[in-house]
Design an enzyme around this catalytic site. Structure first.
Site, PDB file in Angstrom:
ATOM      1  N   PRO A 129       0.792  -1.231   0.000  1.00 27.25           N
ATOM      2  CA  PRO A 129       0.000   0.000   0.000  1.00 27.25           C
ATOM      3  C   PRO A 129       0.828   1.287   0.000  1.00 27.25           C
ATOM      4  O   PRO A 129       1.881   1.363   0.625  1.00 27.25           O
ATOM      5  CB  PRO A 129      -0.801  -0.107   1.306  1.00 27.25           C
ATOM      6  CG  PRO A 129      -0.007  -1.015   2.175  1.00 27.25           C
ATOM      7  CD  PRO A 129       0.613  -2.009   1.235  1.00 27.25           C
ATOM      8  N   ASN A 130       0.315   2.234  -0.727  1.00 20.38           N
ATOM      9  CA  ASN A 130       0.836   3.611  -0.825  1.00 20.38           C
ATOM     10  C   ASN A 130       2.096   3.732  -1.676  1.00 20.38           C
ATOM     11  O   ASN A 130       2.547   4.851  -1.941  1.00 20.38           O
ATOM     12  CB  ASN A 130       1.085   4.219   0.573  1.00 20.38           C
ATOM     13  CG  ASN A 130      -0.174   4.253   1.410  1.00 20.38           C
ATOM     14  OD1 ASN A 130      -1.177   4.803   0.967  1.00 20.38           O
ATOM     15  ND2 ASN A 130      -0.162   3.641   2.585  1.00 20.38           N
ATOM     16  N   TYR A 148      11.437   8.552   1.088  1.00 19.11           N
ATOM     17  CA  TYR A 148      11.360   7.502   0.068  1.00 19.11           C
ATOM     18  C   TYR A 148      12.045   7.846  -1.251  1.00 19.11           C
ATOM     19  O   TYR A 148      12.115   7.005  -2.142  1.00 19.11           O
ATOM     20  CB  TYR A 148       9.887   7.147  -0.185  1.00 19.11           C
ATOM     21  CG  TYR A 148       9.207   6.602   1.055  1.00 19.11           C
ATOM     22  CD1 TYR A 148       9.645   5.407   1.627  1.00 19.11           C
ATOM     23  CD2 TYR A 148       8.155   7.281   1.667  1.00 19.11           C
ATOM     24  CE1 TYR A 148       9.043   4.907   2.774  1.00 19.11           C
ATOM     25  CE2 TYR A 148       7.548   6.784   2.809  1.00 19.11           C
ATOM     26  CZ  TYR A 148       7.998   5.599   3.363  1.00 19.11           C
ATOM     27  OH  TYR A 148       7.412   5.095   4.494  1.00 19.11           O
ATOM     28  N   ASN A 202       8.064  -5.785  -1.250  1.00 17.78           N
ATOM     29  CA  ASN A 202       7.973  -4.609  -0.381  1.00 17.78           C
ATOM     30  C   ASN A 202       6.517  -4.532   0.056  1.00 17.78           C
ATOM     31  O   ASN A 202       5.666  -3.979  -0.650  1.00 17.78           O
ATOM     32  CB  ASN A 202       8.390  -3.328  -1.095  1.00 17.78           C
ATOM     33  CG  ASN A 202       8.415  -2.136  -0.133  1.00 17.78           C
ATOM     34  OD1 ASN A 202       7.946  -2.247   1.008  1.00 17.78           O
ATOM     35  ND2 ASN A 202       8.937  -1.008  -0.587  1.00 17.78           N
ATOM     36  N   ALA A 262       3.341  -0.918   4.573  1.00 17.56           N
ATOM     37  CA  ALA A 262       2.791  -0.914   5.943  1.00 17.56           C
ATOM     38  C   ALA A 262       2.333  -2.297   6.397  1.00 17.56           C
ATOM     39  O   ALA A 262       2.378  -2.604   7.602  1.00 17.56           O
ATOM     40  CB  ALA A 262       1.643   0.079   6.036  1.00 17.56           C
ATOM     41  N   GLU A 292      12.754  -9.730   1.235  1.00 17.16           N
ATOM     42  CA  GLU A 292      12.031  -8.549   1.723  1.00 17.16           C
ATOM     43  C   GLU A 292      12.851  -7.304   1.385  1.00 17.16           C
ATOM     44  O   GLU A 292      14.060  -7.276   1.621  1.00 17.16           O
ATOM     45  CB  GLU A 292      11.858  -8.665   3.241  1.00 17.16           C
ATOM     46  CG  GLU A 292      11.214  -7.443   3.883  1.00 17.16           C
ATOM     47  CD  GLU A 292      11.091  -7.587   5.413  1.00 17.16           C
ATOM     48  OE1 GLU A 292      11.480  -8.641   5.976  1.00 17.16           O
ATOM     49  OE2 GLU A 292      10.621  -6.619   6.039  1.00 17.16           O
ATOM     50  N   HIS A 320      12.863  -2.820   1.456  1.00 17.71           N
ATOM     51  CA  HIS A 320      12.285  -1.522   1.808  1.00 17.71           C
ATOM     52  C   HIS A 320      13.178  -0.433   1.249  1.00 17.71           C
ATOM     53  O   HIS A 320      14.409  -0.578   1.233  1.00 17.71           O
ATOM     54  CB  HIS A 320      12.167  -1.355   3.329  1.00 17.71           C
ATOM     55  CG  HIS A 320      11.320  -2.400   3.965  1.00 17.71           C
ATOM     56  ND1 HIS A 320       9.946  -2.372   3.922  1.00 17.71           N
ATOM     57  CD2 HIS A 320      11.654  -3.534   4.628  1.00 17.71           C
ATOM     58  CE1 HIS A 320       9.473  -3.435   4.539  1.00 17.71           C
ATOM     59  NE2 HIS A 320      10.483  -4.163   4.964  1.00 17.71           N
ATOM     60  N   ARG A 332      13.553   4.249  12.140  1.00 11.00           N
ATOM     61  CA  ARG A 332      12.318   5.034  12.169  1.00 11.00           C
ATOM     62  C   ARG A 332      11.483   4.692  13.408  1.00 11.00           C
ATOM     63  O   ARG A 332      12.005   4.214  14.399  1.00 11.00           O
ATOM     64  CB  ARG A 332      11.569   4.812  10.850  1.00 11.00           C
ATOM     65  CG  ARG A 332      12.427   5.215   9.633  1.00 11.00           C
ATOM     66  CD  ARG A 332      11.715   5.003   8.330  1.00 11.00           C
ATOM     67  NE  ARG A 332      10.501   5.823   8.247  1.00 11.00           N
ATOM     68  CZ  ARG A 332       9.522   5.623   7.358  1.00 11.00           C
ATOM     69  NH1 ARG A 332       9.620   4.630   6.480  1.00 11.00           N
ATOM     70  NH2 ARG A 332       8.470   6.404   7.352  1.00 11.00           N
TER      71      ARG A 332
HETATM   72  C1  DQA Z   1       8.472   0.914   3.402  1.00 11.92           C
HETATM   73  C2  DQA Z   1       8.649   1.094   4.915  1.00 11.92           C
HETATM   74  C3  DQA Z   1       7.339   0.875   5.650  1.00 11.92           C
HETATM   75  O1  DQA Z   1       7.547   1.066   7.047  1.00 11.92           O
HETATM   76  C4  DQA Z   1       6.299   1.851   5.177  1.00 11.92           C
HETATM   77  O2  DQA Z   1       5.052   1.580   5.780  1.00 11.92           O
HETATM   78  C5  DQA Z   1       6.168   1.927   3.696  1.00 11.92           C
HETATM   79  C6  DQA Z   1       7.364   1.810   2.870  1.00 11.92           C
HETATM   80  C7  DQA Z   1       9.746   1.257   2.625  1.00 11.92           C
HETATM   81  O3  DQA Z   1       9.872   0.830   1.483  1.00 11.92           O
HETATM   82  O4  DQA Z   1      10.606   1.979   3.144  1.00 11.92           O
HETATM   83  O5  DQA Z   1       5.092   2.181   3.180  1.00 11.92           O
HETATM   84  O6  DQA Z   1       8.147  -0.444   3.144  1.00 11.92           O
END
Ligand code: DQA
Length: 149
Positions: A12-13, A25, A76, A79, A100, A102, A109
């Protein structure tokens, strides 16, 4: 050359990358990351299937699908990394290798980002390198699916 594509699954997002908190990001859009991944994979002798969803269940269905249709999964989960027992169960149920990734380093964080439901079911974790995290994961995955350890 692996016959099966490497799935690169985004949660998401991540569709908002480029405009979403760029100080965390970066400025690359998801489409730009997708293009970089495709060319990196090609150079490594692989193909990619790059997807994004804001829906937890869709991510879970793609992981189930990947077990039969993918050589490996770069995930990835955004959240959902920090919240989803369903994702952990799906990852535990499949035998395809999972890396995994990120963009940011969650361990630098908020504390709610320090737990990952993905990590215990992943072969490894790459975080904190921005868009390059995906490319590093592809290098690692190419070795895994190419039979190197
Ligand atoms: C993320 C890190 C997560 O904590 C966050 O919720 C994201 C992006 C990253 O790529 O840094 O949406 O996965």
């Amino acid at each position: 050359m692996s016959q099966l594509p490497i799935y690169i699954l985004n949660g998401p997002n991540l569709n908002l990358l480029g405009e979403r908190e760029p100080e965390i990001y970066g400025r690359a859009t998801l489409a730009e990351i997708e293009a970089e991944c495709a060319s990196k994979a090609k150079a490594l002798g692989h193909s990619t299937d790059f997807r994004q969803t804001n829906i937890e269940g869709e991510l879970i269905s793609w992981i189930q699908e990947a077990d039969k249709q993918a050589g490996g999964v770069i995930l990835n989960a955004a959240a959902y990394t920090h919240t989803s027992v369903g994702l952990f169960d799906a990852l535990s149920a499949v035998s395809v290798p999972v890396i995994e990734v990120h963009l940011s380093n969650p361990y630098k964080r908020e504390t709610f980002r320090h737990n990952s439901f993905v990590s215990p079911a992943a072969r490894g974790v790459i975080c904190g390198f921005g868009a390059q995290s995906y490319l590093l994961a592809l290098e690692a995955m190419a070795k895994l699916v190419g039979g190197e350890k």
